[in-house]
Design a protein around this motif. Structure first.
Motif, PDB file in Angstrom:
ATOM      1  N   UNK A 199       0.865  -1.183   0.000  1.00  0.00           N
ATOM      2  CA  UNK A 199       0.000   0.000   0.000  1.00  0.00           C
ATOM      3  C   UNK A 199       0.892   1.221   0.000  1.00  0.00           C
ATOM      4  N   UNK A 200       0.368   2.317  -0.566  1.00  0.00           N
ATOM      5  CA  UNK A 200       1.137   3.557  -0.603  1.00  0.00           C
ATOM      6  C   UNK A 200       0.203   4.756  -0.556  1.00  0.00           C
ATOM      7  N   UNK A 201       0.611   5.764   0.196  1.00  0.00           N
ATOM      8  CA  UNK A 201      -0.086   7.061   0.215  1.00  0.00           C
ATOM      9  C   UNK A 201       0.950   8.131  -0.072  1.00  0.00           C
ATOM     10  N   UNK A 202       0.664   9.005  -1.030  1.00  0.00           N
ATOM     11  CA  UNK A 202       1.557  10.115  -1.344  1.00  0.00           C
ATOM     12  C   UNK A 202       1.139  11.338  -0.552  1.00  0.00           C
ATOM     13  N   UNK A 203       2.129  12.113  -0.105  1.00  0.00           N
ATOM     14  CA  UNK A 203       1.853  13.376   0.569  1.00  0.00           C
ATOM     15  C   UNK A 203       1.761  14.479  -0.477  1.00  0.00           C
ATOM     16  N   UNK A 204       1.237  15.625  -0.058  1.00  0.00           N
ATOM     17  CA  UNK A 204       1.131  16.760  -0.964  1.00  0.00           C
ATOM     18  C   UNK A 204       2.495  17.281  -1.380  1.00  0.00           C
ATOM     19  N   UNK A 205       2.528  18.047  -2.440  1.00  0.00           N
ATOM     20  CA  UNK A 205       3.792  18.534  -3.000  1.00  0.00           C
ATOM     21  C   UNK A 205       4.530  19.486  -2.060  1.00  0.00           C
ATOM     22  N   UNK A 206       3.831  20.080  -1.104  1.00  0.00           N
ATOM     23  CA  UNK A 206       4.460  21.013  -0.164  1.00  0.00           C
ATOM     24  C   UNK A 206       4.732  20.379   1.191  1.00  0.00           C
ATOM     25  N   UNK A 207       4.614  19.027   1.254  1.00  0.00           N
ATOM     26  CA  UNK A 207       4.865  18.304   2.502  1.00  0.00           C
ATOM     27  C   UNK A 207       6.094  17.414   2.340  1.00  0.00           C
ATOM     28  N   UNK A 208       6.941  17.414   3.366  1.00  0.00           N
ATOM     29  CA  UNK A 208       8.171  16.621   3.375  1.00  0.00           C
ATOM     30  C   UNK A 208       8.028  15.614   4.510  1.00  0.00           C
ATOM     31  N   UNK A 209       7.805  14.354   4.175  1.00  0.00           N
ATOM     32  CA  UNK A 209       7.604  13.315   5.177  1.00  0.00           C
ATOM     33  C   UNK A 209       8.842  13.068   6.011  1.00  0.00           C
ATOM     34  N   UNK A 210       8.636  12.830   7.288  1.00  0.00           N
ATOM     35  CA  UNK A 210       9.741  12.574   8.206  1.00  0.00           C
ATOM     36  C   UNK A 210       9.456  11.303   8.988  1.00  0.00           C
ATOM     37  N   UNK A 211       9.471  11.412  10.315  1.00  0.00           N
ATOM     38  CA  UNK A 211       9.306  10.262  11.183  1.00  0.00           C
ATOM     39  C   UNK A 211       7.917   9.659  11.132  1.00  0.00           C
ATOM     40  N   UNK A 212       7.839   8.436  11.623  1.00  0.00           N
ATOM     41  CA  UNK A 212       6.586   7.698  11.647  1.00  0.00           C
ATOM     42  C   UNK A 212       6.492   6.940  12.962  1.00  0.00           C
ATOM     43  N   UNK A 213       5.320   6.951  13.558  1.00  0.00           N
ATOM     44  CA  UNK A 213       5.092   6.219  14.811  1.00  0.00           C
ATOM     45  C   UNK A 213       3.781   5.459  14.707  1.00  0.00           C
ATOM     46  N   UNK A 214       3.707   4.330  15.411  1.00  0.00           N
ATOM     47  CA  UNK A 214       2.491   3.516  15.471  1.00  0.00           C
ATOM     48  C   UNK A 214       1.885   3.646  16.855  1.00  0.00           C
ATOM     49  N   UNK A 215       0.578   3.903  16.907  1.00  0.00           N
ATOM     50  CA  UNK A 215      -0.160   3.984  18.168  1.00  0.00           C
ATOM     51  C   UNK A 215      -1.080   2.768  18.242  1.00  0.00           C
ATOM     52  N   UNK A 216      -0.649   1.693  18.917  1.00  0.00           N
ATOM     53  CA  UNK A 216      -1.408   0.437  18.930  1.00  0.00           C
ATOM     54  C   UNK A 216      -2.830   0.570  19.463  1.00  0.00           C
TER      55      UNK A 216
END
Length: 71
Positions: free
Chosen positions: A30-47
């Motif tokens: 699966x994949x989700x793209x962010x908007x052109x003005x967004x720079x993805x960084x860290x990711x966390x999971x909240x169980x």
């Protein structure tokens, strides 16, 4: 059996994504793209809520996804 999953946040303006990857094959499921003005960084999971929280660089935003659908 169910695949072992890895969730990945990538960063670059215009190319940032959230990916669900099968660890064994390396295939993005699966994949989700962010908007052109967004720079993805860290990711966390909240169980407790089954949510993925993706941080953005310099936007001071957190994008919250349902882990099952990435919506």
């Amino acid at each position: 059996s169910a695949p072992s999953l890895l969730y990945e946040s990538t960063g670059l303006y215009g190319s940032s994504k959230l990916l669900e990857v099968d660890v064994t094959s390396g295939q993005a499921l699966k994949m989700r793209s962010l908007g052109s003005k967004e720079f993805g960084e860290g990711l966390a999971f909240k169980p407790s809520t089954n949510e993925l929280w993706q941080l953005t660089w310099q936007n001071a935003e957190t994008i919250v996804y349902d882990r099952s659908t990435l919506k």
